[in-house]
Motif scaffolding. Structure first.
Motif, PDB file in Angstrom:
ATOM      1  N   GLN A 124       0.822  -1.212   0.000  1.00  0.00           N
ATOM      2  CA  GLN A 124       0.000   0.000   0.000  1.00  0.00           C
ATOM      3  C   GLN A 124       0.857   1.264   0.000  1.00  0.00           C
ATOM      4  OE1 GLN A 124      -2.304  -2.419  -0.766  1.00  0.00           O
ATOM      5  NE2 GLN A 124      -3.422  -0.513  -0.495  1.00  0.00           N
ATOM      6  N   HIS A 126       2.780   2.757   2.166  1.00  0.00           N
ATOM      7  CA  HIS A 126       2.621   3.678   3.283  1.00  0.00           C
ATOM      8  C   HIS A 126       3.905   4.469   3.549  1.00  0.00           C
ATOM      9  CE1 HIS A 126      -0.859   0.980   4.861  1.00  0.00           C
ATOM     10  NE2 HIS A 126      -1.273   1.888   4.007  1.00  0.00           N
ATOM     11  N   ASN A 181      -3.289   3.984   8.285  1.00  0.00           N
ATOM     12  CA  ASN A 181      -2.333   3.034   7.702  1.00  0.00           C
ATOM     13  C   ASN A 181      -2.476   1.666   8.349  1.00  0.00           C
ATOM     14  OD1 ASN A 181       0.372   5.483   7.421  1.00  0.00           O
ATOM     15  ND2 ASN A 181      -1.251   4.974   5.969  1.00  0.00           N
ATOM     16  N   GLU A 184      -5.649  -0.072   7.292  1.00  0.00           N
ATOM     17  CA  GLU A 184      -5.548  -0.566   5.921  1.00  0.00           C
ATOM     18  C   GLU A 184      -4.644  -1.798   5.856  1.00  0.00           C
ATOM     19  OE1 GLU A 184      -5.148   1.314   1.488  1.00  0.00           O
ATOM     20  OE2 GLU A 184      -3.763   2.087   3.012  1.00  0.00           O
ATOM     21  N   ILE A 188      -5.843  -5.385   4.399  1.00  0.00           N
ATOM     22  CA  ILE A 188      -5.136  -6.062   3.307  1.00  0.00           C
ATOM     23  C   ILE A 188      -4.455  -7.329   3.824  1.00  0.00           C
ATOM     24  CG2 ILE A 188      -3.293  -5.842   1.597  1.00  0.00           C
ATOM     25  CD1 ILE A 188      -5.731  -4.151   0.964  1.00  0.00           C
TER      26      ILE A 188
END
Length: 462
Positions: A124, A126, A181, A184, A188
């Motif tokens: 992702q 981050h 973050n 997420e 995921i």
């Protein structure tokens, strides 16, 4: 000879981080940054060199990566020899876990949950996003800040020395993962777990485990909770998300139980031996229990007892590989050493598991011990040409080459080893020694001079 992808055969050309022309590191820039930072971490942190442990974690990590959406194939998994419970992710797919985390996990699913969560931070992007609002930060400063943040989790005095001046506080605030973050990465990561056939409930289960271990006390709080804060809301959210998946998922494996036993034996062999000797209630056919006992005995130099402990047991789910490698380890550690007995085991394993790090590295060590240095170099090169994630093999190759009188190649291999560990000055010194070796050939000289020029650029940037 190393593959073309060797870091000393290809330089990096990163623009300044935070350049106004790009609000976000591009994927290729992030990969390059990650490779450079990996060398800094190898230089700074007490990373495990145990091939069996590294091979297991790498295999588990790659299984999860293969189930992650939009994941690139260039992830690297590291193990930090630290009893504290912690894990971290870095640009480019560098994932680190502590031995303390392995020891704290109740099953393979919980360990996989942490790794999946860290993989999600990478996929992702981050960390790359954390730079989006940054002012102008050059590569050297960015590396120092990132290395300092990672290192300070393990050795505060090292980390503080690596962080640059007044920029550190603001940079650290940008690097620390936000609550969004973390949510997420949980979402995921749970999907990665399910896709890899691991029980998604392992993630909220691990979070609950962390809170149980902390007991709410300040100093008792695991390092993992300091860097990945867990709240009751986060546990509830992850539990609800995991509930959306159904199926016959795996939770544990014999391989994990063997690795857990190995970690405990390597950390405190005396304790493992004492517990095994006093506790007669365990299953005498428990392969993991006896394997851990044997590894502890090897660490204490009691190799005959180790071989006896390994007799008559067999494993499942790949555990036979660990048992066979342990027998080879015992023969190699015996006094006097029995390299021929070890080689009989390792030659068979090498046929079954070609280019498999635990087998290859142990096999090369046995070949060197037996005096077959030419074969040792051939076996080492077989893995090094396909995989640059085994720097310890470079040191072994250098040893074998030196014993054969191939001093130029020996110094070149040691230069690669030091480069992988961010020791650029020593890299240049080894390459200079290669250039003065009597057996230097024009082909090797051209290769060495190219590597020296690259190493000098890294040395100048530091």
């Amino acid at each position: 000879m190393l593959a073309v992808a060797s870091p000393l055969q290809a330089g990096i050309n990163l623009p300044e981080i935070g350049d106004p022309s790009s609000a976000l590191l591009s994927p290729s820039q992030e990969q390059q940054l990650g490779r450079t930072l990996l060398r800094e971490v190898r230089r700074t942190l007490p990373l495990s060199k145990d091939p069996v442990l590294l091979g297991y974690v790498e295999a588990l990590g790659q299984r999860l990566v293969s189930s992650a959406p939009d994941a690139h194939p260039n992830f690297t998994f590291l193990v930090v020899e630290d009893p504290r419970i912690n894990a971290f992710a870095m640009p480019g797919g560098i994932i680190g876990i502590n031995t303390g985390l392995i020891d704290a996990a109740r099953n393979e699913g919980e360990l996989a949950a942490v790794i999946a969560h860290e993989i999600a931070h990478v996929t992702q992007r981050h960390i790359a996003r954390a730079y989006a609002g940054s002012t102008r930060i050059d590569l050297a400063t960015g590396l120092a800040i990132l290395a300092g943040i990672i290192a300070s989790a393990y050795a505060p005095e090292v980390g503080q020395a690596a962080i640059i001046g007044g920029m550190a506080g603001g940079a650290q605030a940008r690097i620390n993962f936000t609550r969004a973050n973390e949510q997420e990465a949980d979402r995921i990561g749970i999907g990665i777990l399910a896709a890899a056939d691991y029980d998604p409930q392992a993630m909220p289960g691990f979070f609950e485990r962390m809170l149980q271990l902390s007991g709410g006390a300040g100093e008792a709080v695991p390092e993992y909770l300091r860097t990945h804060p867990v709240t009751s809301n986060r546990i509830t959210d992850s539990r609800l998300r995991a509930d959306q998946y159904s199926g016959d998922f795996r939770t544990d494996s014999q391989a994990f139980r063997m690795i857990l036993a190995r970690v405990q034996a390597l950390q405190d062999p005396a304790r493992v031996i004492d517990l095994h000797t006093r506790d007669r209630s365990g299953d005498p056919q428990d392969a993991a229990r006896r394997y851990g006992y044997a590894i502890a005995l090897i660490q204490r130099g009691q190799t005959e007892q180790a071989l006896q402990a390994l007799q008559g047991i067999s494993g499942q789910d790949g555990a036979d590989l660990y048992l066979e490698l342990a027998r080879a380890e015992a023969h190699m550690a015996a006094r006097p050493t029995n390299h021929q007995a070890a080689l009989q085991i390792l030659e068979r394993l090498n046929d079954i598991y070609p280019r498999h790090l635990p087998v290859t590295q142990t096999y090369v060590q046995a070949l060197i011990g037996a005096g077959d240095h030419t074969r040792a170099m051939q076996v080492a090169d077989g893995l090094l040409s396909a995989d640059a994630k085994a720097p310890e093999l470079l040191r072994l190759k250098a040893d074998a080459a030196s014993r054969l009188g191939r001093q130029a190649v020996s110094h070149e291999s040691m230069a690669e080893y030091y480069f992988h560990h961010g020791q650029y000055r020593e890299t240049v010194r080894q390459l200079d020694m290669a250039l003065t070796a009597q057996d230097l050939t024009p082909h090797v000289e051209e290769r060495v001079r190219s590597k020296r020029a690259i190493a000098l650029r890294f040395l100048d940037d530091r």
